[in-house]
Every structure is written in structure tokens, then in C-alpha cells.
Write a protein that holds these residues in place. Sequence first.
Motif, PDB file in Angstrom:
ATOM      1  N   LEU A 170      -4.915  -8.923   2.869  1.00 24.60           N
ATOM      2  CA  LEU A 170      -6.326  -8.721   2.526  1.00 24.60           C
ATOM      3  C   LEU A 170      -7.010 -10.031   2.173  1.00 24.60           C
ATOM      4  CD1 LEU A 170      -5.933  -5.463   0.432  1.00 24.60           C
ATOM      5  CD2 LEU A 170      -7.190  -5.675   2.587  1.00 24.60           C
ATOM      6  N   THR A 171      -6.299 -10.926   1.514  1.00 27.28           N
ATOM      7  CA  THR A 171      -6.875 -12.235   1.184  1.00 27.28           C
ATOM      8  C   THR A 171      -7.195 -13.009   2.454  1.00 27.28           C
ATOM      9  OG1 THR A 171      -5.648 -12.284  -0.902  1.00 27.28           O
ATOM     10  CG2 THR A 171      -6.496 -14.383  -0.086  1.00 27.28           C
ATOM     11  N   LYS A 184       5.272  11.455   7.821  1.00 27.35           N
ATOM     12  CA  LYS A 184       6.303  10.858   6.972  1.00 27.35           C
ATOM     13  C   LYS A 184       7.325  10.024   7.753  1.00 27.35           C
ATOM     14  CE  LYS A 184       5.765  14.242   3.277  1.00 27.35           C
ATOM     15  NZ  LYS A 184       6.415  15.181   2.334  1.00 27.35           N
ATOM     16  N   ASP A 185       6.890   9.540   8.920  1.00 29.66           N
ATOM     17  CA  ASP A 185       7.702   8.579   9.674  1.00 29.66           C
ATOM     18  C   ASP A 185       7.150   7.191   9.360  1.00 29.66           C
ATOM     19  OD1 ASP A 185       9.173   7.058  11.406  1.00 29.66           O
ATOM     20  OD2 ASP A 185       8.741   8.263  13.192  1.00 29.66           O
ATOM     21  N   ASN A 186       7.406   6.742   8.125  1.00 32.54           N
ATOM     22  CA  ASN A 186       6.805   5.496   7.653  1.00 32.54           C
ATOM     23  C   ASN A 186       7.279   4.288   8.444  1.00 32.54           C
ATOM     24  OD1 ASN A 186       6.015   7.369   5.756  1.00 32.54           O
ATOM     25  ND2 ASN A 186       6.312   6.033   4.008  1.00 32.54           N
ATOM     26  N   GLU A 187       8.523   4.306   8.870  1.00 26.40           N
ATOM     27  CA  GLU A 187       9.067   3.162   9.597  1.00 26.40           C
ATOM     28  C   GLU A 187       8.322   2.942  10.915  1.00 26.40           C
ATOM     29  OE1 GLU A 187      13.329   1.586  11.462  1.00 26.40           O
ATOM     30  OE2 GLU A 187      13.261   3.378  10.193  1.00 26.40           O
ATOM     31  N   THR A 188       8.115   4.012  11.671  1.00 26.95           N
ATOM     32  CA  THR A 188       7.385   3.892  12.936  1.00 26.95           C
ATOM     33  C   THR A 188       5.937   3.499  12.689  1.00 26.95           C
ATOM     34  OG1 THR A 188       8.799   5.535  14.009  1.00 26.95           O
ATOM     35  CG2 THR A 188       6.656   5.126  15.014  1.00 26.95           C
ATOM     36  N   ALA A 189       5.322   4.095  11.669  1.00 30.14           N
ATOM     37  CA  ALA A 189       3.926   3.783  11.363  1.00 30.14           C
ATOM     38  C   ALA A 189       3.746   2.309  11.037  1.00 30.14           C
ATOM     39  CB  ALA A 189       3.452   4.643  10.195  1.00 30.14           C
ATOM     40  N   LEU A 190       4.610   1.769  10.180  1.00 24.97           N
ATOM     41  CA  LEU A 190       4.494   0.355   9.820  1.00 24.97           C
ATOM     42  C   LEU A 190       4.779  -0.552  11.010  1.00 24.97           C
ATOM     43  CD1 LEU A 190       6.037   0.104   6.238  1.00 24.97           C
ATOM     44  CD2 LEU A 190       3.729  -0.565   6.937  1.00 24.97           C
ATOM     45  N   LYS A 191       5.743  -0.178  11.823  1.00 29.32           N
ATOM     46  CA  LYS A 191       6.052  -0.979  13.007  1.00 29.32           C
ATOM     47  C   LYS A 191       4.849  -1.070  13.933  1.00 29.32           C
ATOM     48  CE  LYS A 191       9.147  -1.241  17.009  1.00 29.32           C
ATOM     49  NZ  LYS A 191      10.250  -0.567  17.741  1.00 29.32           N
ATOM     50  N   MET A 192       4.197   0.057  14.179  1.00 28.77           N
ATOM     51  CA  MET A 192       3.017   0.074  15.042  1.00 28.77           C
ATOM     52  C   MET A 192       1.874  -0.721  14.426  1.00 28.77           C
ATOM     53  SD  MET A 192       2.935   3.945  16.516  1.00 28.77           S
ATOM     54  CE  MET A 192       1.696   3.443  17.687  1.00 28.77           C
ATOM     55  N   ALA A 193       1.691  -0.581  13.107  1.00 33.80           N
ATOM     56  CA  ALA A 193       0.613  -1.312  12.435  1.00 33.80           C
ATOM     57  C   ALA A 193       0.860  -2.816  12.487  1.00 33.80           C
ATOM     58  CB  ALA A 193       0.484  -0.839  10.997  1.00 33.80           C
ATOM     59  N   LEU A 239     -12.985  -4.557   0.970  1.00 31.67           N
ATOM     60  CA  LEU A 239     -11.798  -5.404   0.844  1.00 31.67           C
ATOM     61  C   LEU A 239     -11.533  -5.752  -0.616  1.00 31.67           C
ATOM     62  CD1 LEU A 239     -12.405  -7.809   3.878  1.00 31.67           C
ATOM     63  CD2 LEU A 239     -10.959  -5.758   3.798  1.00 31.67           C
ATOM     64  N   LEU A 240     -12.595  -6.001  -1.363  1.00 28.67           N
ATOM     65  CA  LEU A 240     -12.431  -6.277  -2.795  1.00 28.67           C
ATOM     66  C   LEU A 240     -11.817  -5.066  -3.508  1.00 28.67           C
ATOM     67  CD1 LEU A 240     -15.830  -8.066  -3.461  1.00 28.67           C
ATOM     68  CD2 LEU A 240     -13.581  -9.061  -3.941  1.00 28.67           C
ATOM     69  N   TYR A 241     -12.307  -3.883  -3.184  1.00 27.61           N
ATOM     70  CA  TYR A 241     -11.786  -2.655  -3.793  1.00 27.61           C
ATOM     71  C   TYR A 241     -10.310  -2.475  -3.442  1.00 27.61           C
ATOM     72  CZ  TYR A 241     -11.346   2.408  -4.642  1.00 27.61           C
ATOM     73  OH  TYR A 241     -10.946   3.652  -5.072  1.00 27.61           O
ATOM     74  N   SER A 242      -9.994  -2.629  -2.157  1.00 29.42           N
ATOM     75  CA  SER A 242      -8.615  -2.423  -1.723  1.00 29.42           C
ATOM     76  C   SER A 242      -7.682  -3.436  -2.368  1.00 29.42           C
ATOM     77  CB  SER A 242      -8.535  -2.525  -0.197  1.00 29.42           C
ATOM     78  OG  SER A 242      -7.225  -2.268   0.252  1.00 29.42           O
ATOM     79  N   ARG A 243      -8.089  -4.706  -2.403  1.00 32.61           N
ATOM     80  CA  ARG A 243      -7.219  -5.715  -3.016  1.00 32.61           C
ATOM     81  C   ARG A 243      -7.096  -5.481  -4.518  1.00 32.61           C
ATOM     82  NH1 ARG A 243      -8.232 -12.196  -2.681  1.00 32.61           N
ATOM     83  NH2 ARG A 243      -9.782 -11.646  -4.261  1.00 32.61           N
ATOM     84  N   VAL A 288      -6.425  -4.856   8.333  1.00 32.21           N
ATOM     85  CA  VAL A 288      -6.815  -3.991   7.212  1.00 32.21           C
ATOM     86  C   VAL A 288      -6.011  -2.698   7.246  1.00 32.21           C
ATOM     87  CG1 VAL A 288      -8.698  -2.658   6.202  1.00 32.21           C
ATOM     88  CG2 VAL A 288      -9.121  -4.985   7.023  1.00 32.21           C
ATOM     89  N   THR A 289      -5.825  -2.139   8.443  1.00 37.05           N
ATOM     90  CA  THR A 289      -5.001  -0.935   8.575  1.00 37.05           C
ATOM     91  C   THR A 289      -3.585  -1.192   8.082  1.00 37.05           C
ATOM     92  OG1 THR A 289      -6.283  -0.073  10.441  1.00 37.05           O
ATOM     93  CG2 THR A 289      -4.015   0.717  10.213  1.00 37.05           C
ATOM     94  N   LEU A 290      -3.021  -2.340   8.462  1.00 30.33           N
ATOM     95  CA  LEU A 290      -1.674  -2.684   8.009  1.00 30.33           C
ATOM     96  C   LEU A 290      -1.632  -2.790   6.489  1.00 30.33           C
ATOM     97  CD1 LEU A 290       1.247  -3.525   8.369  1.00 30.33           C
ATOM     98  CD2 LEU A 290       0.461  -5.856   8.873  1.00 30.33           C
TER      99      LEU A 290
END
Length: 281
Positions: free
Chosen positions: A106-107, A65-74, A119-123, A87-89
Motif C-alpha cells: 500500500l505504501t 476458502k482456497d486462500n492459497e490459490t487466491a493469493l497466488k492469482m493476486a 489507501l490511507l484507510y486500508s493502510r 491494491v487487491t493483493l
Amino acid sequence: MGLAYLRLVLRLDPNRNDAWLMVGDLMETAGDLDAAREAYAKPRPGSSEYAAGRAKLAWSYLKAKDNETALKMAREAAASGDLDSKVTLADMLRVNEQYLEAIQILTEVMAARPGDWRLLYSRGVNYDRAGRPKEGEADLRAALKIRPDDSEMLNYLGYTWIDRGEHLSEALGMVQRAAASNPKSGAIIDSLGWAYYRLGDYKKAVEKLEEAIELEAGDPDINNHLGDAYWRVGRRDEAEFQWKRVLTLDPDAKMKAEVSAKLASGLGPTGPAQSPRVAGP
């Protein structure tokens, strides 16, 4: 035993990045996040395992639940231009409800990987959650043409239609196929039970939602749905028990408010709208 063999491999060749990633997985499963992160950080830039290591490292922070660090790394990993990192991001942006940015990324990736059903599913999921259902449906239909028996996509699109009151016969068939393909998925069985609930077959809904509870007893969505179904068949005490249980399972703020309202006054003539369940992460 597996960890012992991996340690031996790494003693012989400390540059085996694939072994480091497996060590990380084992340590994360064991609850030792520090050791897991140390292992995930071993692959160096330029190695074939680097993107996977950074993704696992970022997800470890998101799970904590450290979303800020996770997004920064991604974001840092995606800045290299690596498609898997992008894709991970996008996946992390979806988890953080930043759907429009996820769609944009994704596009971009799809331009380099045309026809990739994942990718189609995720988008499609991101479009749907961003309030653009027609575009989401188009992507999901395209993905299902490539993978017509995929249980997760059948579940998502079928349930979405049922929740909107669209294509009900086709949608129920899709969710039933998903459940037949993956009968041990609590999320999918929950979707099937909720489909029967929406169609007014409350007895069948109770049957399927009780099955889902046996598979995933600690899921707040399933407990919430079962409470609604119990209420509709006149089992009021059991309904209230399920709703009270939801409040012990760390529901989000929206569900907490919804359940509190039901505990105060029960259900009205029709049940509350719910979001489609997606099996898996």
C-alpha cells in the motif's frame, strides 16, 4: 432477465468484457462458481477490464476458502505493476493476516496515488492489526480529514479508541455518527452497542445489540457481544443461549475458546477485550 440480456449482448459482441464481468457477478450470486470464474477469465491481458476480472476471479477463490490459490492469482496479477491489482493483493494479504506485507504494498501504491483516502484507510487498518496503533491512527485521521462523514472509518477509529479507553467522549460521538449515517449496518450497530458496554451502560448496550441481531442474526461477533451484555444485566440464561449460538456459527478458534470459557464459568468483573468491527468486506 438480466442474464438473458447479457447473453444476447455477448452473442452480438463476444468481446464485451464489461458484459462478461456482469455475467460473472450474476453467476456467482446464483452459486455457480464455475460459470462465474469462466466469465471472469474472459478479459484478456491489456484490456481495461483485465485487472478487475483477475481481482474478481481471485476473490471467488478466497470466498471459497482456497486462500492459497487466491493469493497466488493476486500475486501474479500484481506482478504486472498494475496499481489496482496491487491494491487487491494488499486486501487479500490483510484477510490472511499478512499485515506487514500489505503495508509495504500500500505504501508503494500511495507514492503513485497520494491523498487517496481509501489507501490511507486500508493502510491504517493494517497498521492497527499489525500492532502499530499510532501509525494506524495517523492514517485513519488523515483519511477522515478527506472523508469526515464516512461511516466505516468513523466506526473503526471510534470503536478502536473506546476499546482502548481513549478519547471516550469523542469516540462515542464518532460511532453514533456512523450509526446515524448507516442505521441498517449490523456491524456498525454492534459497534455502538459494544461501545455502550465498554462504557458500563449495559442496559443501553442490550438495546443496541438486540437491534444489531435483528439486522445480522447469523453474525458470531454480535451474538457473542449480546451474550456478554445479557450477562451484565443479570439475564444469565439468555446470555448462555447466545454464547451457545455462537458455537453454531463457525467462529474462529480464538472466539470459540473464549466462548467455551464463558459457558464454563461466566464473565469475571470485566468483559473480555474485543477487536474493532469493520463494516463491509
